[in-house]
Design a protein around this motif. Structure first.
Motif, PDB file in Angstrom:
ATOM      1  N   LYS A 149       7.376  43.913 -46.078  1.00 58.43           N
ATOM      2  CA  LYS A 149       7.049  43.408 -47.408  1.00 58.43           C
ATOM      3  C   LYS A 149       7.994  43.983 -48.471  1.00 58.43           C
ATOM      4  O   LYS A 149       8.467  43.267 -49.363  1.00 58.43           O
ATOM      5  CB  LYS A 149       5.609  43.773 -47.762  1.00 58.43           C
ATOM      6  CG  LYS A 149       4.561  42.912 -47.092  1.00 58.43           C
ATOM      7  CD  LYS A 149       4.513  41.540 -47.724  1.00 58.43           C
ATOM      8  CE  LYS A 149       3.382  40.716 -47.154  1.00 58.43           C
ATOM      9  NZ  LYS A 149       3.399  39.344 -47.703  1.00 58.43           N
ATOM     10  N   LYS A 161      -1.286  42.125 -42.493  1.00 56.74           N
ATOM     11  CA  LYS A 161      -0.587  41.489 -43.612  1.00 56.74           C
ATOM     12  C   LYS A 161      -1.511  41.340 -44.816  1.00 56.74           C
ATOM     13  O   LYS A 161      -1.097  41.520 -45.965  1.00 56.74           O
ATOM     14  CB  LYS A 161      -0.062  40.112 -43.182  1.00 56.74           C
ATOM     15  CG  LYS A 161       1.111  40.156 -42.223  1.00 56.74           C
ATOM     16  CD  LYS A 161       1.574  38.752 -41.901  1.00 56.74           C
ATOM     17  CE  LYS A 161       2.762  38.759 -40.953  1.00 56.74           C
ATOM     18  NZ  LYS A 161       3.215  37.386 -40.623  1.00 56.74           N
ATOM     19  N   ASP A 220       2.248  36.821 -51.050  1.00 58.79           N
ATOM     20  CA  ASP A 220       1.071  37.687 -50.951  1.00 58.79           C
ATOM     21  C   ASP A 220      -0.210  36.939 -51.325  1.00 58.79           C
ATOM     22  O   ASP A 220      -1.239  37.095 -50.658  1.00 58.79           O
ATOM     23  CB  ASP A 220       1.244  38.914 -51.848  1.00 58.79           C
ATOM     24  CG  ASP A 220       2.370  39.817 -51.372  1.00 58.79           C
ATOM     25  OD1 ASP A 220       2.761  39.686 -50.206  1.00 58.79           O
ATOM     26  OD2 ASP A 220       2.867  40.647 -52.158  1.00 58.79           O
ATOM     27  N   ARG A 234       5.190  38.157 -54.639  1.00 60.07           N
ATOM     28  CA  ARG A 234       3.761  38.461 -54.697  1.00 60.07           C
ATOM     29  C   ARG A 234       2.945  37.210 -55.031  1.00 60.07           C
ATOM     30  O   ARG A 234       1.886  36.971 -54.438  1.00 60.07           O
ATOM     31  CB  ARG A 234       3.492  39.552 -55.742  1.00 60.07           C
ATOM     32  CG  ARG A 234       4.136  40.886 -55.378  1.00 60.07           C
ATOM     33  CD  ARG A 234       3.825  41.969 -56.388  1.00 60.07           C
ATOM     34  NE  ARG A 234       4.647  43.151 -56.162  1.00 60.07           N
ATOM     35  CZ  ARG A 234       4.191  44.385 -56.006  1.00 60.07           C
ATOM     36  NH1 ARG A 234       2.887  44.611 -56.044  1.00 60.07           N
ATOM     37  NH2 ARG A 234       5.015  45.400 -55.816  1.00 60.07           N
ATOM     38  N   GLU A 252      -1.251  34.749 -48.454  1.00 60.60           N
ATOM     39  CA  GLU A 252      -1.837  35.482 -47.330  1.00 60.60           C
ATOM     40  C   GLU A 252      -3.283  35.880 -47.620  1.00 60.60           C
ATOM     41  O   GLU A 252      -4.133  35.865 -46.722  1.00 60.60           O
ATOM     42  CB  GLU A 252      -0.983  36.707 -47.010  1.00 60.60           C
ATOM     43  CG  GLU A 252       0.325  36.343 -46.317  1.00 60.60           C
ATOM     44  CD  GLU A 252       1.276  37.515 -46.156  1.00 60.60           C
ATOM     45  OE1 GLU A 252       0.899  38.638 -46.560  1.00 60.60           O
ATOM     46  OE2 GLU A 252       2.383  37.317 -45.625  1.00 60.60           O
ATOM     47  N   ALA A 284      -1.002  42.766 -48.519  1.00 56.79           N
ATOM     48  CA  ALA A 284      -0.958  41.810 -49.624  1.00 56.79           C
ATOM     49  C   ALA A 284      -1.974  42.174 -50.704  1.00 56.79           C
ATOM     50  O   ALA A 284      -1.678  42.097 -51.905  1.00 56.79           O
ATOM     51  CB  ALA A 284      -1.225  40.393 -49.105  1.00 56.79           C
TER      52      ALA A 284
END
Length: 495
Positions: free
Chosen positions: A191, A304, A126, A122, A129, A308
């Motif tokens: 994910k 995505k 994430d 993450r 992103e 995220a």
């Protein structure tokens, strides 16, 4: 669907509010670059028409303006790209620091919800992103839409029928709900699979020696292979889905270019347009189809990004304790625990516990496993809060209720992993570097850790993760030296 994206973009934009001026400047520079590119099309058309008609003076002027606009467009675009490339790393660092701090300050009762392997995914993937979307992709998306509309408007001004034909065969299916839903489901699964791999790899690396000692290496290796296989299968599923949709898009784009070419040839043959207009048609169709192809590439990026944001928002909702502000207690004379009770969910561990510990009176808390010894330590450190009762210290004629800010007064030697990767000195000197060599020797002597001076690099000897390079006993003694350093450092800071 679009309301969800709007909310998440607003949320992410709020996280980037410190960098709004840089992002707005990037957007403005890109808009100027678009205007320059359209003026290039217009003046290149004029240059060709003037050349065919033999108007030498007008040709020279048109060529100068053509070169001027293309150079200006390149300069503004390069300037915008430089600003964007400089801003995004700062945004990423800011967001990652927020996530790391939240995890470092998260309360004990919620820590169990977060696996460090998952958190690393993450924090790294994430967060990146989200920053990529807000710092670049979303602005580029807006610019692409503006470029598409401007190019379409210019084509419409030249030939409305051709503009309508290009619009009619545009692959608008990429914005349908079914397409979004399918792509989002695959990305969510991907994910989750990547987070699961992060968990497995983190545990396998952390406990690699224990796995071999317990004979579990093959079992844990199969978990790595299974996790990698899940990720590969999902990526292939995503690849197949993207290949079909992108192939359909590229086919329609080629059809559009061919249609424009044929349309222009017939118009040129019947003297309805000039040769310059014909070249402008082809350039503008390219400027319409290019953005359409780029918009297609934004779809998985948006998907995505949504996934995220959902995962990062979960972290932001974590319950955390207040910022740590050390509060020293001068001359404490008694620790008092009064009517203390604590339970984990429905499991009562400590019930109406009372204790008074005076300075100079050694006290040991003993009992069988599961009777609350570790829980009591957590309560003393304010890592958890009691359901009932109070803990306070009597000092200088007043009562001081214990909070997390008073941890600086407590020396703690934990079980399990005790040391951090780095030098032995870094493991001992946790709060300040301004401690004399004599004081360092004192805590090493009191903790029976003089062996440090016999190591090749002495205090600068590097130990690995979890104390690798030292024996369990040596690591325990270094941890004890660190605890003893608390008193020295506290005394130094209070002066």
């Amino acid at each position: 669907m679009f309301s969800g994206i709007t909310y998440q973009v607003k949320w992410a934009w709020e996280q980037a509010k410190e960098y709004k001026s840089e992002l707005i400047l990037f957007f403005i520079l890109e808009i100027i670059a678009i205007a320059c590119s359209l003026y290039f099309v217009i003046w290149s058309k004029h240059a060709i028409d003037y050349a065919i008609s033999g108007d030498k003076n007008s040709v020279d002027k048109a060529l100068v303006l053509t070169v001027l606009f293309i150079v200006a467009g390149l300069v503004f675009k390069a300037w915008g790209a430089w600003i964007n490339e400089r801003t995004r790393p700062k945004m990423l660092i800011s967001l990652q620091n927020k996530l790391i701090k939240i995890q470092m300050l998260s309360r004990w009762k919620v820590i169990k919800n977060w696996h460090t392997g998952d958190m690393q995914i993450r924090i790294n993937n994430d967060a990146n992103e989200i920053v990529q979307m807000i710092g670049n992709s979303f602005i580029t998306f807006l610019i692409t839409v503006i470029k598409l509309v401007a190019s379409f408007a210019l084509l419409w001004s030249m030939d409305p029928m051709l503009a309508l034909l290009i619009l009619a065969i545009s692959p608008l299916f990429i914005f349908t709900k079914i397409y979004f839903k399918k792509l989002r489901a695959i990305n969510r699964s991907l994910k989750a699979a990547e987070s699961n791999l992060g968990k497995v790899v983190q545990e396998n690396l952390r406990f690699r020696m224990a796995l071999r000692a317990l004979g579990l290496q093959n079992f844990r290796w199969r978990k790595v292979e299974d996790s990698q296989s899940d990720i590969y299968n999902l990526k292939m599923k995503l690849l197949n889905f993207s290949t079909v949709s992108q192939s359909s898009l590229k086919f329609l784009i080629n059809v559009g270019f061919l249609l424009t070419f044929i349309w222009g040839v017939y118009k040129l043959r019947s003297d309805e347009i000039t040769f310059g207009t014909m070249t402008a048609f082809l350039q503008l169709v390219g400027r319409i189809q290019g953005p359409l192809l780029l918009l297609m590439s934004f779809v998985p990026v948006f998907i995505k990004f949504r996934t995220a944001v959902e995962r990062i928002e979960e972290v932001f909702k974590t319950e955390v304790e207040d910022e740590y502000v050390p509060e020293f207690i001068n001359d404490p004379n008694e620790l008092v625990i009064k009517n203390l009770s604590f339970k984990y969910e429905d499991n009562l561990v400590i019930n109406d516990f009372n204790l008074r510990v005076k300075v100079g009176e050694p006290t040991a808390i003993i009992g069988s496993s599961g009777k609350g010894k570790t829980t009591l330590i957590r309560l003393l450190l304010s890592l958890i809060e009691p359901n009932k009762g109070e803990i306070y210290v009597k000092a200088e004629g007043k009562t001081v209720p214990i909070t997390h800010n008073h941890r600086v007064n407590i020396a703690y030697v934990p079980q399990g992993d005790k040391l951090f990767s780095g030098s032995i000195k870094e493991n001992i000197m946790t709060d300040t570097e301004n401690v004399s060599p004599e004081k360092i020797y004192e805590v090493l002597y009191l903790s029976c850790s003089e062996f440090v001076y016999e190591l090749p690099e002495g205090l600068n000897t590097i130990v690995g993760e979890s104390g690798y390079g030292l024996s369990e006993g040596q690591a325990q003694r270094i941890a004890l030296a660190r605890a003893l350093m608390k008193e020295i450092v506290s005394g130094y800071l209070m002066k």
